[in-house]
Motif scaffolding. Sequence first.
Motif, PDB file in Angstrom:
ATOM      1  N   PRO A 142      -0.771   2.340  -8.435  1.00  0.00           N
ATOM      2  CA  PRO A 142      -1.116   0.915  -8.405  1.00  0.00           C
ATOM      3  C   PRO A 142      -0.635   0.145  -9.622  1.00  0.00           C
ATOM      4  O   PRO A 142      -0.340  -1.046  -9.528  1.00  0.00           O
ATOM      5  CB  PRO A 142      -2.654   0.930  -8.330  1.00  0.00           C
ATOM      6  CG  PRO A 142      -3.056   2.251  -8.905  1.00  0.00           C
ATOM      7  CD  PRO A 142      -1.966   3.212  -8.505  1.00  0.00           C
ATOM      8  N   ALA A 194      -7.468  -0.997  -3.318  1.00  0.00           N
ATOM      9  CA  ALA A 194      -7.499   0.377  -2.830  1.00  0.00           C
ATOM     10  C   ALA A 194      -7.649   1.390  -3.960  1.00  0.00           C
ATOM     11  O   ALA A 194      -8.110   2.512  -3.735  1.00  0.00           O
ATOM     12  CB  ALA A 194      -6.233   0.682  -2.030  1.00  0.00           C
ATOM     13  N   SER A 195      -7.280   1.019  -5.180  1.00  0.00           N
ATOM     14  CA  SER A 195      -7.391   1.952  -6.304  1.00  0.00           C
ATOM     15  C   SER A 195      -8.833   2.161  -6.741  1.00  0.00           C
ATOM     16  O   SER A 195      -9.135   3.117  -7.470  1.00  0.00           O
ATOM     17  CB  SER A 195      -6.565   1.446  -7.492  1.00  0.00           C
ATOM     18  OG  SER A 195      -7.148   0.283  -8.061  1.00  0.00           O
ATOM     19  N   GLY A 247       0.814  -1.217   0.000  1.00  0.00           N
ATOM     20  CA  GLY A 247       0.000   0.000   0.000  1.00  0.00           C
ATOM     21  C   GLY A 247       0.843   1.260   0.000  1.00  0.00           C
ATOM     22  O   GLY A 247       0.535   2.232  -0.710  1.00  0.00           O
ATOM     23  N   ARG A 291      -4.588   5.382 -10.757  1.00  0.00           N
ATOM     24  CA  ARG A 291      -4.915   6.126  -9.551  1.00  0.00           C
ATOM     25  C   ARG A 291      -5.844   7.274  -9.915  1.00  0.00           C
ATOM     26  O   ARG A 291      -5.632   7.957 -10.917  1.00  0.00           O
ATOM     27  CB  ARG A 291      -3.634   6.647  -8.902  1.00  0.00           C
ATOM     28  CG  ARG A 291      -3.878   7.451  -7.641  1.00  0.00           C
ATOM     29  CD  ARG A 291      -2.626   7.584  -6.798  1.00  0.00           C
ATOM     30  NE  ARG A 291      -1.443   7.874  -7.577  1.00  0.00           N
ATOM     31  CZ  ARG A 291      -0.204   7.813  -7.107  1.00  0.00           C
ATOM     32  NH1 ARG A 291      -0.008   7.418  -5.867  1.00  0.00           N
ATOM     33  NH2 ARG A 291       0.825   8.098  -7.861  1.00  0.00           N
ATOM     34  N   ALA A 344       2.214   1.742  -3.410  1.00  0.00           N
ATOM     35  CA  ALA A 344       1.181   2.164  -4.355  1.00  0.00           C
ATOM     36  C   ALA A 344       0.832   3.625  -4.170  1.00  0.00           C
ATOM     37  O   ALA A 344       0.585   4.348  -5.150  1.00  0.00           O
ATOM     38  CB  ALA A 344      -0.060   1.293  -4.186  1.00  0.00           C
ATOM     39  N   ASP A 345       0.809   4.109  -2.920  1.00  0.00           N
ATOM     40  CA  ASP A 345       0.536   5.527  -2.691  1.00  0.00           C
ATOM     41  C   ASP A 345       1.634   6.408  -3.278  1.00  0.00           C
ATOM     42  O   ASP A 345       1.383   7.552  -3.671  1.00  0.00           O
ATOM     43  CB  ASP A 345       0.397   5.800  -1.182  1.00  0.00           C
ATOM     44  CG  ASP A 345      -0.932   5.312  -0.625  1.00  0.00           C
ATOM     45  OD1 ASP A 345      -1.915   5.282  -1.382  1.00  0.00           O
ATOM     46  OD2 ASP A 345      -0.975   4.949   0.566  1.00  0.00           O
ATOM     47  N   ALA A 404      -4.312   3.281   0.173  1.00  0.00           N
ATOM     48  CA  ALA A 404      -3.677   1.979  -0.030  1.00  0.00           C
ATOM     49  C   ALA A 404      -2.857   1.563   1.189  1.00  0.00           C
ATOM     50  O   ALA A 404      -2.878   0.396   1.603  1.00  0.00           O
ATOM     51  CB  ALA A 404      -2.795   2.013  -1.277  1.00  0.00           C
ATOM     52  N   THR A 439      -3.541  -5.325  -2.053  1.00  0.00           N
ATOM     53  CA  THR A 439      -3.833  -4.027  -1.464  1.00  0.00           C
ATOM     54  C   THR A 439      -3.841  -2.894  -2.492  1.00  0.00           C
ATOM     55  O   THR A 439      -4.790  -2.100  -2.522  1.00  0.00           O
ATOM     56  CB  THR A 439      -2.825  -3.723  -0.337  1.00  0.00           C
ATOM     57  OG1 THR A 439      -2.896  -4.756   0.646  1.00  0.00           O
ATOM     58  CG2 THR A 439      -3.128  -2.389   0.315  1.00  0.00           C
ATOM     59  N   PRO A 440      -2.828  -2.754  -3.348  1.00  0.00           N
ATOM     60  CA  PRO A 440      -2.847  -1.650  -4.308  1.00  0.00           C
ATOM     61  C   PRO A 440      -4.026  -1.684  -5.265  1.00  0.00           C
ATOM     62  O   PRO A 440      -4.597  -0.640  -5.597  1.00  0.00           O
ATOM     63  CB  PRO A 440      -1.521  -1.814  -5.057  1.00  0.00           C
ATOM     64  CG  PRO A 440      -0.621  -2.507  -4.092  1.00  0.00           C
ATOM     65  CD  PRO A 440      -1.521  -3.464  -3.374  1.00  0.00           C
TER      66      PRO A 440
END
Length: 394
Positions: free
Chosen positions: A73, A121-122, A65, A186, A68-69, A334, A117-118
Motif C-alpha cells: 500500500p 484495505a491495509s 487493489g 502491509r 497494492a496486493d 485490497a 482501496t489500498p
Amino acid sequence: MKELPYGWVVVWATFVCLAIIFGVSYSFAAFFESFASEFSAQRADVSWIFGLSGFVYFVMGTLGGILADRFGPRTVCSLGMALMALGLLATSAATSLWMVYLCYGVLVGLGIAFVYTPSIASVQPGFTVRRGLAGGRASSGVGAGTLLVPVRVAMAIGPLPWREAMRWLALCVLLLGLLAAAMLRRAPVSAQPGAGGAASGLSLRETLRTPTFRWFYLATVLASPVMFIPFAHLSASARDLGLDDEVAVSLVGLIGVGSLVGRFSIGLLADRLGRAQTLVLMQLSMALSYLIWAAAGGHVLLALFALWFGLSYGSIVSLLPALCMDYFGARAVASVVGALYSGAAVGNLLGPVLAGAAFDHAGHYFAVMAVSAALGLLATWTSWKMLRTGRARY
C-alpha cells in the motif's frame, strides 16, 4: 492471531489519506462556480466533472487493489497522491472544459483510486476482534475531510484566484499525502496465518466465484444511487422549500457530521452484534431515512434526514472493507475491496443525473425518494442474503 501494535499507526495514516482524497473530491463544490464562469459552461456540463471523477475512482479501485496486493500500500498510495497533485496542478492551467474533464475528472479520479482501496484495505489484516472498530476509525477520515477541506478551499478562493488556490491545494496534497502514505504498511505474513506461512484467504478469482461475493456486490450496486443522490439534490430540495442558500448548503455539511459519527462509532456495535448483521441494519436505516426527506416541509426535518442518512451511509461504507476481510481473508483483500467498490461506479455517475431528470419531468422529488427507498430495501434484502449464504471465516 494477535493484533499488531503498528496496526493503529496504519489506522491513523489511513485516516489522513482518506481525509485528503475525499476532502479534495468534495472541494469540487468550491470550484464549481469558478469552472462555470471561466469556461462559460452550463451547470450540467460542469457537474459531469464530479461524476466522471467518482466513476473513475470506483472503477479503477480494482486496479489499485491489485497493485497494492503486489507492491504494497505504501508504494501505490504514494503514486496516487502524486497523481492527484499532478491532476490538480494541470487543472489549474487548463484552458478549456475538456482539459478539466481530463485533468480533474480522470487524473484526480485515478489518484483517488490508487489511495482509497489500498489504504483502507491495509487496515483490516492487522486486527481480529476489533476489526470493525479499526475500520470505522480509519474510514472516519472521509467525514473529517468532507467537513474541513472544502471549507478551507472556499475561504482561499475569496482572496486568491481559483487557479492559485488549486496550486496550493496540489502542494498540500503532495506534502501531507506522501507523509501519510509513507506510514502505511502491509501486515506481515506471520500475522496472517495460512498454509505454509502464506496469507490466509481466497484469491480474487476465487472470491468472484462465490455466491457470498455476488450477493455482496449486488447489495453495493443497489445501494450506490441511494448513497449519492442526497449529495447532489438535498440542497436543491431545500431551496424548493424556501430555505436560503447558506442553510441549504449546510445540510450537506450535516451529512458529513452524521457520516463522521457513524464511521467513528459503528465499529463498537459491529464488533459485538456482528459486522454482517450490522450492515443489514444500516442498509435498512438508510432506506427508512428517505421517509423523513419525503415528509420534510422545512429545515428541522431536512436536518434530521441529513444526520440520519449520513450516519447510515457512513456506517455502511466503513463496514465494507472489514466484511471483505471477514469473508474472503487477507490473501487478496485490497483487490477484493476494489472489485466490490466498482459496483458503486454507475450509481455515483448516473444516480444524481437520473434524479435530476426525474425532477425536471415531474417538478418534485417524490418519485426519486420512493425509488431510492425501494432500492434501499432491496439492498437490505441482498445484504441479508449475503449473511445467510456466507460464513465469516477469517
